[in-house]
Scaffold this motif. Structure first.
Motif, PDB file in Angstrom:
ATOM      1  N   MET A  84      12.304   8.564  -9.330  1.00 14.83           N
ATOM      2  CA  MET A  84      10.523   7.911  -9.449  1.00 14.83           C
ATOM      3  C   MET A  84      10.188   7.787  -7.339  1.00 14.83           C
ATOM      4  SD  MET A  84      11.643   4.420 -11.033  1.00 14.83           S
ATOM      5  CE  MET A  84      12.833   3.951  -9.524  1.00 14.83           C
ATOM      6  N   ASN A  85       9.190   9.302  -7.351  1.00 16.17           N
ATOM      7  CA  ASN A  85       8.522   8.333  -6.126  1.00 16.17           C
ATOM      8  C   ASN A  85       7.488   7.646  -5.631  1.00 16.17           C
ATOM      9  OD1 ASN A  85       9.574  11.866  -5.445  1.00 16.17           O
ATOM     10  ND2 ASN A  85       9.285  11.616  -7.296  1.00 16.17           N
ATOM     11  N   ASP A  86       7.479   7.626  -4.906  1.00 20.29           N
ATOM     12  CA  ASP A  86       5.963   6.806  -3.991  1.00 20.29           C
ATOM     13  C   ASP A  86       7.009   7.369  -2.201  1.00 20.29           C
ATOM     14  OD1 ASP A  86       8.188   5.051  -2.949  1.00 20.29           O
ATOM     15  OD2 ASP A  86       8.692   3.329  -4.251  1.00 20.29           O
ATOM     16  N   SER A  87       5.627   6.363  -1.991  1.00 17.57           N
ATOM     17  CA  SER A  87       5.031   6.818  -0.470  1.00 17.57           C
ATOM     18  C   SER A  87       4.010   5.475   0.398  1.00 17.57           C
ATOM     19  CB  SER A  87       4.247   8.385  -0.646  1.00 17.57           C
ATOM     20  OG  SER A  87       2.879   8.325  -0.955  1.00 17.57           O
ATOM     21  N   ALA A  88       4.048   5.977   1.155  1.00 15.08           N
ATOM     22  CA  ALA A  88       3.113   4.773   2.016  1.00 15.08           C
ATOM     23  C   ALA A  88       2.614   4.595   2.901  1.00 15.08           C
ATOM     24  CB  ALA A  88       3.752   2.876   2.292  1.00 15.08           C
ATOM     25  N   SER A  89       1.935   4.128   3.421  1.00 14.74           N
ATOM     26  CA  SER A  89       1.304   4.758   5.044  1.00 14.74           C
ATOM     27  C   SER A  89       0.379   3.688   5.666  1.00 14.74           C
ATOM     28  CB  SER A  89       0.214   5.117   5.424  1.00 14.74           C
ATOM     29  OG  SER A  89       0.306   7.034   4.089  1.00 14.74           O
ATOM     30  N   ALA A  90       0.558   3.159   7.277  1.00 14.24           N
ATOM     31  CA  ALA A  90       0.111   2.238   7.444  1.00 14.24           C
ATOM     32  C   ALA A  90      -0.668   2.294   8.708  1.00 14.24           C
ATOM     33  CB  ALA A  90       1.380   0.620   7.340  1.00 14.24           C
ATOM     34  N   VAL A  91      -1.696   2.051   9.562  1.00 15.30           N
ATOM     35  CA  VAL A  91      -1.862   1.859  10.968  1.00 15.30           C
ATOM     36  C   VAL A  91      -1.615   0.802  10.949  1.00 15.30           C
ATOM     37  CG1 VAL A  91      -3.343   2.353  12.583  1.00 15.30           C
ATOM     38  CG2 VAL A  91      -3.505   3.809  10.329  1.00 15.30           C
ATOM     39  N   THR A  92      -1.103  -0.135  12.468  1.00 15.47           N
ATOM     40  CA  THR A  92      -1.056  -1.195  13.497  1.00 15.47           C
ATOM     41  C   THR A  92      -0.985  -0.816  14.758  1.00 15.47           C
ATOM     42  OG1 THR A  92       1.892  -0.788  13.274  1.00 15.47           O
ATOM     43  CG2 THR A  92       1.167  -1.744  11.037  1.00 15.47           C
TER      44      THR A  92
ATOM     45  N   HIS B 270       3.618   7.096   7.951  1.00 16.61           N
ATOM     46  CA  HIS B 270       4.319   6.896   6.785  1.00 16.61           C
ATOM     47  C   HIS B 270       5.957   7.885   6.542  1.00 16.61           C
ATOM     48  CE1 HIS B 270       2.596   9.164   3.016  1.00 16.61           C
ATOM     49  NE2 HIS B 270       3.695  10.291   3.175  1.00 16.61           N
ATOM     50  N   VAL B 271       5.736   7.028   4.717  1.00 14.62           N
ATOM     51  CA  VAL B 271       6.598   7.564   4.280  1.00 14.62           C
ATOM     52  C   VAL B 271       6.657   7.837   3.241  1.00 14.62           C
ATOM     53  CG1 VAL B 271       6.659   4.788   3.479  1.00 14.62           C
ATOM     54  CG2 VAL B 271       9.180   5.947   3.949  1.00 14.62           C
TER      55      VAL B 271
ATOM     56  N   ASP C 221      10.028  -6.350 -13.988  1.00 16.37           N
ATOM     57  CA  ASP C 221       9.148  -5.980 -14.874  1.00 16.37           C
ATOM     58  C   ASP C 221       9.700  -5.085 -14.770  1.00 16.37           C
ATOM     59  OD1 ASP C 221       7.693  -4.842 -13.077  1.00 16.37           O
ATOM     60  OD2 ASP C 221       6.295  -6.092 -13.300  1.00 16.37           O
ATOM     61  N   GLY C 222      10.838  -4.114 -13.586  1.00 18.89           N
ATOM     62  CA  GLY C 222      10.673  -2.392 -13.467  1.00 18.89           C
ATOM     63  C   GLY C 222      10.244  -1.328 -13.020  1.00 18.89           C
ATOM     64  N   GLY C 223       8.616  -2.499 -12.401  1.00 18.99           N
ATOM     65  CA  GLY C 223       7.819  -1.885 -10.839  1.00 18.99           C
ATOM     66  C   GLY C 223       8.754  -1.827  -9.683  1.00 18.99           C
ATOM     67  N   SER C 224       7.064  -0.586  -8.838  1.00 14.83           N
ATOM     68  CA  SER C 224       7.964  -0.596  -7.477  1.00 14.83           C
ATOM     69  C   SER C 224       7.754  -1.724  -6.467  1.00 14.83           C
ATOM     70  CB  SER C 224       8.044   0.747  -6.980  1.00 14.83           C
ATOM     71  OG  SER C 224       6.953   0.932  -7.476  1.00 14.83           O
ATOM     72  N   PHE C 225       8.198  -1.762  -5.606  1.00 14.93           N
ATOM     73  CA  PHE C 225       7.529  -2.917  -4.469  1.00 14.93           C
ATOM     74  C   PHE C 225       6.447  -1.602  -3.105  1.00 14.93           C
ATOM     75  CE2 PHE C 225      11.020  -4.285  -5.460  1.00 14.93           C
ATOM     76  CZ  PHE C 225      10.927  -6.016  -5.825  1.00 14.93           C
ATOM     77  N   GLY C 226       5.792  -2.606  -2.616  1.00 15.28           N
ATOM     78  CA  GLY C 226       5.025  -1.558  -1.513  1.00 15.28           C
ATOM     79  C   GLY C 226       5.645  -2.632  -0.892  1.00 15.28           C
ATOM     80  N   PRO C 227       4.865  -1.727   0.450  1.00 18.07           N
ATOM     81  CA  PRO C 227       5.551  -2.134   1.841  1.00 18.07           C
ATOM     82  C   PRO C 227       5.452  -3.840   2.236  1.00 18.07           C
ATOM     83  CG  PRO C 227       3.872  -0.834   2.008  1.00 18.07           C
ATOM     84  CD  PRO C 227       3.807  -1.002   0.594  1.00 18.07           C
ATOM     85  N   THR C 228       6.544  -4.442   3.160  1.00 16.79           N
ATOM     86  CA  THR C 228       6.402  -5.667   3.652  1.00 16.79           C
ATOM     87  C   THR C 228       4.801  -5.183   5.000  1.00 16.79           C
ATOM     88  OG1 THR C 228       8.275  -6.302   3.272  1.00 16.79           O
ATOM     89  CG2 THR C 228       7.290  -7.628   4.885  1.00 16.79           C
TER      90      THR C 228
ATOM     91  N   LYS D  79      14.320   9.082   1.680  1.00 13.54           N
ATOM     92  CA  LYS D  79      13.021   8.235   2.389  1.00 13.54           C
ATOM     93  C   LYS D  79      13.162   9.653   3.327  1.00 13.54           C
ATOM     94  CE  LYS D  79      14.048   4.424   3.249  1.00 13.54           C
ATOM     95  NZ  LYS D  79      13.808   2.685   3.387  1.00 13.54           N
ATOM     96  N   GLU D  80      12.107   9.836   3.282  1.00 14.32           N
ATOM     97  CA  GLU D  80      11.306  10.781   5.119  1.00 14.32           C
ATOM     98  C   GLU D  80      10.627   9.681   5.520  1.00 14.32           C
ATOM     99  OE1 GLU D  80       9.751  14.869   6.028  1.00 14.32           O
ATOM    100  OE2 GLU D  80       9.683  14.212   4.382  1.00 14.32           O
ATOM    101  N   LEU D  81      11.091   9.584   7.550  1.00 13.59           N
ATOM    102  CA  LEU D  81       9.803   8.252   7.739  1.00 13.59           C
ATOM    103  C   LEU D  81       9.052   9.570   8.855  1.00 13.59           C
ATOM    104  CD1 LEU D  81       8.493   5.915   8.176  1.00 13.59           C
ATOM    105  CD2 LEU D  81      10.240   5.548   9.378  1.00 13.59           C
TER     106      LEU D  81
END
Length: 455
Positions: free
Chosen positions: A112-120, A91-92, A154-161, A63-65
């Motif tokens: 498996m690769n995923d990424s997520a971004s957010a502005v808080t 961004h992770v 179901d095997g799917g990946s999660f999104g960020p909380t 993981k890279e944040l």
């Protein structure tokens, strides 16, 4: 991270399935014979071999944040108004390999690769219209990257909380700071929070009693999500009525409400219930009685996860009180003594079983839904603590010696965590009984001595 389990790996008529019951080692331990078995070592039996094999859950994650943030703090009118503003970008990137179950050692699945971004953002202020009384308000948003662990059912990946919350209230300072207190209200919401599912044992049991021998089903591993709202009131006060005496106290009244619990498990149930029910109707289930019981328990667990129910683990209140008296002169100069207690109100740990509540072995969906709002609670509990301290000097350097005692009264009352439903004596025709189940106890009385030297 890998999980190794002790298994029988060789012997007469060896079953190659490492999950088979005959390959699982179990120990019976007796309180009066605590060292009878050397736990952790490999057992020895003529004609058999044993080993630790990686057939449990394990994973690989990288993981890279990256984040950047800016904050501003402004004070106005002789610091009677304070304003704080903040902005953060996250961004992770994540690479993950989850396990693939088989009858042999567990293997890592594809990358498996995923990424997520957010502005808080966050903002808050404190203002003192008159010096003894202040008002405050805070707003904040939060973002939490996906944690390592199993995927969805179901095997799917999660999104960020994601979450956001506010809190507001009053601050009070009287008699030149001799008395300080706060009264506040908080309101928060969270969505997509990843959680383990305590019903995983029921799902595994359903497939086992259905007759499946596929470890991907009988040892299924997954996580789910929850969305919830939490509100409540909190009150705190710190008082120094004399130079010798300091008193602190607080009480809170939390409230929780579920918005969406276990959506993955609910979908999984909807996709598989026809298959499970057909095994009962056609007589093909390996253990129909246990399968029916597991299905009833799962139906009620999903009903208990209905929107609007109170979250398990919510206390009616939490409170604490502590006082410290310090001797400033005389023969006891340098000594201080303190004592206090904390208390937890009744805690929701389950809901009524509709079969018992309505006196039927076949409750309707509406009865299951209604029973989810008939809560079961554990009793309130408390703990008392105390300390004795002495301040002096050694070779001109400050020294503090202190003894702390937690759980002073050695309270060992059970702290119940759940309600269990069972038939008396395990007999299929016996009446159903719902009783408090799993529990913990407080740590026993503990005495801690500390010595602090300043140089």
């Amino acid at each position: 991270v890998k999980t190794y389990n002790l298994r029988r790996t060789g012997g007469p008529a060896q079953n190659p399935n490492l999950y088979a019951p005959e390959n699982i080692l179990r120990y019976r331990l007796y309180w009066d014979q605590p060292l009878r078995y050397h736990l952790g070592g490999l057992p020895s039996a003529p004609g058999y071999t044993f080993d630790y094999v990686p057939n449990g859950w394990f994973y690989r994650e990288e993981k890279e944040l990256k984040y950047s943030q800016i904050a501003s703090h402004t004070t106005l009118w002789d610091e009677r108004v304070s304003i704080l503003l903040g902005l953060r970008a996250d961004h992770v990137d994540r690479e993950l390999q989850n396990p693939i179950y088989s009858t042999g050692p567990t293997q890592l699945g594809p990358r498996m690769n995923d990424s997520a971004s957010a502005v808080t953002s966050s903002a808050g202020f404190v203002a003192y219209p008159v010096k003894p009384i202040g008002v405050f308000f805070n707003y904040s948003e939060n973002f939490a990257p996906v944690t390592a662990g199993p995927n969805k059912i179901d095997g799917g990946s999660f999104g960020p909380t994601r979450g956001r919350g506010i809190d507001y209230g009053l601050k009070l300072s009287l008699l030149d700071g001799m008395i300080y207190g706060t009264a506040s209200r908080y309101e928060s919401k969270q969505s997509g929070r990843i959680t383990g599912d305590p019903k995983i044992g029921i799902v595994r049991g359903i497939w086992t009693n259905f007759g499946s021998t596929d470890p991907a089903l009988t040892s299924i591993d997954y996580r789910d999500t929850e969305a919830l709202e939490a509100t409540g009131y909190e009150f705190e006060i710190v008082a120094n009525p004399t130079d010798n005496l300091r008193i602190s106290a607080g009480i809170a009244f939390p409230e929780t409400e579920t918005v969406d619990l276990l959506p993955g498990l609910k979908g999984y149930y909807a996709r598989n219930i026809a298959t499970w029910q057909a095994a009962l109707d056609n007589g093909t289930a390996t253990n129909p009685t246990s399968l029916q019981s597991d299905l009833d328990n799962l139906r009620q667990a999903l009903a208990n996860a209905s929107a609007g129910t109170e979250l398990n683990g919510t206390h009616k209140y939490t409170a604490n009180l502590y006082a410290t008296y310090e001797f400033l002169d005389g023969p006891l100069d340098g000594f201080s003594i303190g004592a206090g207690a904390w208390s937890r109100g009744r805690q929701k740990i389950g809901s009524a079983d509709p079969r018992i509540l309505y006196g039927t072995d076949t409750p309707t969906d509406q009865q299951r839904q209604d029973a989810a709002f008939v809560y079961q609670y554990s009793p309130e509990y408390y703990s008392v603590s105390a300390h004795l301290a002495y301040r002096t000097e050694f070779d001109g350097k400050p020294v503090k010696l202190q003894v702390n005692v937690s759980n002073l009264l050695d309270n060992d009352d059970p702290l119940y965590l759940s309600y269990n439903t069972y038939r008396e004596g395990g007999l299929p025709d016996a009446p159903l009984i719902q009783r408090r189940g799993f529990y913990n106890v407080q740590d026993p009385r503990k005495i801690t001595f500390t010595a602090t030297f300043e140089f």
